[in-house]
Design a protein around this motif. Structure first.
Motif, mmCIF file in Angstrom:
data_model
loop_
_atom_site.group_PDB
_atom_site.id
_atom_site.type_symbol
_atom_site.label_atom_id
_atom_site.label_comp_id
_atom_site.label_asym_id
_atom_site.label_seq_id
_atom_site.Cartn_x
_atom_site.Cartn_y
_atom_site.Cartn_z
ATOM 1 N N PRO A 169 -5.461 5.915 -0.355
ATOM 2 C CA PRO A 169 -4.609 4.803 0.063
ATOM 3 C C PRO A 169 -5.250 3.880 1.101
ATOM 4 O O PRO A 169 -5.108 2.658 1.014
ATOM 5 C CB PRO A 169 -3.372 5.496 0.642
ATOM 6 N N ILE A 170 -5.970 4.463 2.058
ATOM 7 C CA ILE A 170 -6.617 3.633 3.081
ATOM 8 C C ILE A 170 -7.705 2.762 2.446
ATOM 9 O O ILE A 170 -7.808 1.559 2.722
ATOM 10 C CB ILE A 170 -7.199 4.508 4.217
ATOM 11 N N GLY A 171 -8.491 3.381 1.581
ATOM 12 C CA GLY A 171 -9.529 2.620 0.895
ATOM 13 C C GLY A 171 -8.949 1.546 -0.011
ATOM 14 O O GLY A 171 -9.457 0.421 -0.070
ATOM 15 N N MET A 172 -7.866 1.865 -0.711
ATOM 16 C CA MET A 172 -7.243 0.885 -1.600
ATOM 17 C C MET A 172 -6.641 -0.271 -0.799
ATOM 18 O O MET A 172 -6.704 -1.429 -1.225
ATOM 19 C CB MET A 172 -6.155 1.560 -2.443
ATOM 20 N N PHE A 219 -7.692 -1.529 2.164
ATOM 21 C CA PHE A 219 -8.734 -2.435 2.643
ATOM 22 C C PHE A 219 -9.513 -3.075 1.497
ATOM 23 O O PHE A 219 -10.037 -4.177 1.648
ATOM 24 C CB PHE A 219 -9.670 -1.710 3.612
ATOM 25 N N LEU A 220 -9.601 -2.390 0.363
ATOM 26 C CA LEU A 220 -10.278 -2.965 -0.780
ATOM 27 C C LEU A 220 -9.492 -4.147 -1.357
ATOM 28 O O LEU A 220 -10.064 -5.186 -1.685
ATOM 29 C CB LEU A 220 -10.481 -1.900 -1.860
ATOM 30 N N THR A 221 -8.172 -4.003 -1.451
ATOM 31 C CA THR A 221 -7.361 -5.053 -2.068
ATOM 32 C C THR A 221 -6.874 -6.107 -1.082
ATOM 33 O O THR A 221 -6.395 -7.158 -1.510
ATOM 34 C CB THR A 221 -6.142 -4.445 -2.777
ATOM 35 N N LEU A 222 -6.961 -5.849 0.203
ATOM 36 C CA LEU A 222 -6.406 -6.778 1.196
ATOM 37 C C LEU A 222 -7.037 -8.165 1.083
ATOM 38 O O LEU A 222 -6.331 -9.172 0.977
ATOM 39 C CB LEU A 222 -6.599 -6.228 2.610
ATOM 40 N N ASN A 223 -8.337 -8.237 1.080
ATOM 41 C CA ASN A 223 -8.998 -9.543 1.057
ATOM 42 C C ASN A 223 -9.561 -9.920 -0.306
ATOM 43 O O ASN A 223 -9.812 -11.095 -0.557
ATOM 44 C CB ASN A 223 -10.116 -9.586 2.106
ATOM 45 N N THR A 224 -9.770 -8.929 -1.181
ATOM 46 C CA THR A 224 -10.373 -9.254 -2.472
ATOM 47 C C THR A 224 -9.337 -9.625 -3.526
ATOM 48 O O THR A 224 -9.513 -10.599 -4.251
ATOM 49 C CB THR A 224 -11.218 -8.074 -2.980
ATOM 50 N N VAL A 225 -8.259 -8.859 -3.611
ATOM 51 C CA VAL A 225 -7.280 -9.078 -4.669
ATOM 52 C C VAL A 225 -6.116 -9.939 -4.176
ATOM 53 O O VAL A 225 -5.721 -10.907 -4.828
ATOM 54 C CB VAL A 225 -6.762 -7.728 -5.217
ATOM 55 N N PHE A 226 -5.579 -9.579 -3.015
ATOM 56 C CA PHE A 226 -4.353 -10.237 -2.538
ATOM 57 C C PHE A 226 -4.605 -11.324 -1.490
ATOM 58 O O PHE A 226 -3.654 -11.863 -0.931
ATOM 59 C CB PHE A 226 -3.378 -9.191 -2.003
ATOM 60 N N ARG A 227 -5.826 -11.645 -1.180
ATOM 61 C CA ARG A 227 -6.224 -12.730 -0.275
ATOM 62 C C ARG A 227 -5.482 -12.700 1.065
ATOM 63 O O ARG A 227 -4.890 -13.677 1.495
ATOM 64 C CB ARG A 227 -6.012 -14.067 -0.959
ATOM 65 N N ASN A 258 -2.782 -10.886 1.979
ATOM 66 C CA ASN A 258 -1.379 -10.498 1.969
ATOM 67 C C ASN A 258 -1.282 -8.982 2.156
ATOM 68 O O ASN A 258 -1.486 -8.197 1.231
ATOM 69 C CB ASN A 258 -0.726 -10.916 0.645
ATOM 70 N N SER A 259 -0.947 -8.591 3.394
ATOM 71 C CA SER A 259 -0.933 -7.160 3.711
ATOM 72 C C SER A 259 0.253 -6.435 3.081
ATOM 73 O O SER A 259 0.205 -5.209 2.927
ATOM 74 C CB SER A 259 -0.931 -6.959 5.222
ATOM 75 N N THR A 260 1.303 -7.146 2.713
ATOM 76 C CA THR A 260 2.455 -6.496 2.081
ATOM 77 C C THR A 260 2.071 -5.939 0.723
ATOM 78 O O THR A 260 2.374 -4.783 0.399
ATOM 79 C CB THR A 260 3.618 -7.501 1.937
ATOM 80 N N TRP A 261 1.402 -6.753 -0.077
ATOM 81 C CA TRP A 261 0.993 -6.291 -1.399
ATOM 82 C C TRP A 261 -0.103 -5.232 -1.300
ATOM 83 O O TRP A 261 -0.136 -4.294 -2.110
ATOM 84 C CB TRP A 261 0.536 -7.455 -2.265
ATOM 85 N N ALA A 262 -0.981 -5.378 -0.339
ATOM 86 C CA ALA A 262 -2.028 -4.365 -0.149
ATOM 87 C C ALA A 262 -1.417 -3.030 0.285
ATOM 88 O O ALA A 262 -1.839 -1.960 -0.171
ATOM 89 C CB ALA A 262 -3.048 -4.839 0.875
ATOM 90 N N GLY A 263 -0.401 -3.081 1.132
ATOM 91 C CA GLY A 263 0.310 -1.864 1.546
ATOM 92 C C GLY A 263 1.058 -1.222 0.391
ATOM 93 O O GLY A 263 1.114 0.009 0.267
ATOM 94 N N ALA A 264 1.648 -2.057 -0.459
ATOM 95 C CA ALA A 264 2.337 -1.531 -1.634
ATOM 96 C C ALA A 264 1.347 -0.852 -2.576
ATOM 97 O O ALA A 264 1.650 0.191 -3.170
ATOM 98 C CB ALA A 264 3.086 -2.649 -2.347
ATOM 99 N N THR A 265 0.166 -1.424 -2.716
ATOM 100 C CA THR A 265 -0.866 -0.816 -3.545
ATOM 101 C C THR A 265 -1.315 0.524 -2.959
ATOM 102 O O THR A 265 -1.529 1.489 -3.689
ATOM 103 C CB THR A 265 -2.069 -1.760 -3.680
ATOM 104 N N ALA A 266 -1.418 0.591 -1.641
ATOM 105 C CA ALA A 266 -1.791 1.851 -0.983
ATOM 106 C C ALA A 266 -0.704 2.907 -1.186
ATOM 107 O O ALA A 266 -1.006 4.080 -1.443
ATOM 108 C CB ALA A 266 -2.035 1.614 0.504
ATOM 109 N N ALA A 267 0.557 2.504 -1.095
ATOM 110 C CA ALA A 267 1.649 3.443 -1.328
ATOM 111 C C ALA A 267 1.654 3.934 -2.771
ATOM 112 O O ALA A 267 1.892 5.118 -3.042
ATOM 113 C CB ALA A 267 2.985 2.788 -0.982
#
Length: 112
Positions: free
Chosen positions: A55-58, A60-68, A70-79
């Motif tokens: 979850p931690i890796g996912m 930080f991986l998606t925070l700036n690369t996939v969701f530009r 948006n920490s809400t969507w990155a947090g949802a991906t981690a969950a």
């Protein structure tokens, strides 16, 4: 207040514990096998690392690369990733339990 005196022929709690200790004789061997097999420990450590790192890796991986950003969507991906790891652990544990039951059934049939 008075305290109870220990009569000399009574044993204290520590003396009673010492008399119950039994050392194995030379002909007896002690069982030193671990209570949990090493494969189970390694499997648990693997899932623990996946539950921490996944979850931690996912995130930080998606925070700036996939969701530009948006920490809400990155947090949802981690969950979601944490839930996937948990579901995978439950499935592996259920399959392991089923294989133990099958092995016990086969050994019971051989002993008949």
């Amino acid at each position: 207040m008075t305290s109870r005196r220990i009569v000399s022929n009574e044993k204290t709690l520590l003396e009673k514990d010492d008399s119950n200790d039994r050392t194995p004789t030379a002909s007896e061997t002690s069982n030193i096998t671990p209570a949990v097999p090493a494969a189970v420990i390694m499997k648990l450590l693997g899932f623990t690392a996946a539950m921490v790192g996944g979850p931690i890796g996912m995130y930080f991986l998606t925070l700036n690369t996939v969701f530009r950003g948006n920490s809400t969507w990155a947090g949802a991906t981690a969950a979601f990733t944490a839930n996937l790891v948990l579901i995978a652990y439950v499935i592996v544990a259920m399959k392991e339990d089923q294989s133990d039951q099958i092995a016990a059934g086969e050994s019971a049939k051989k002993n008949r």
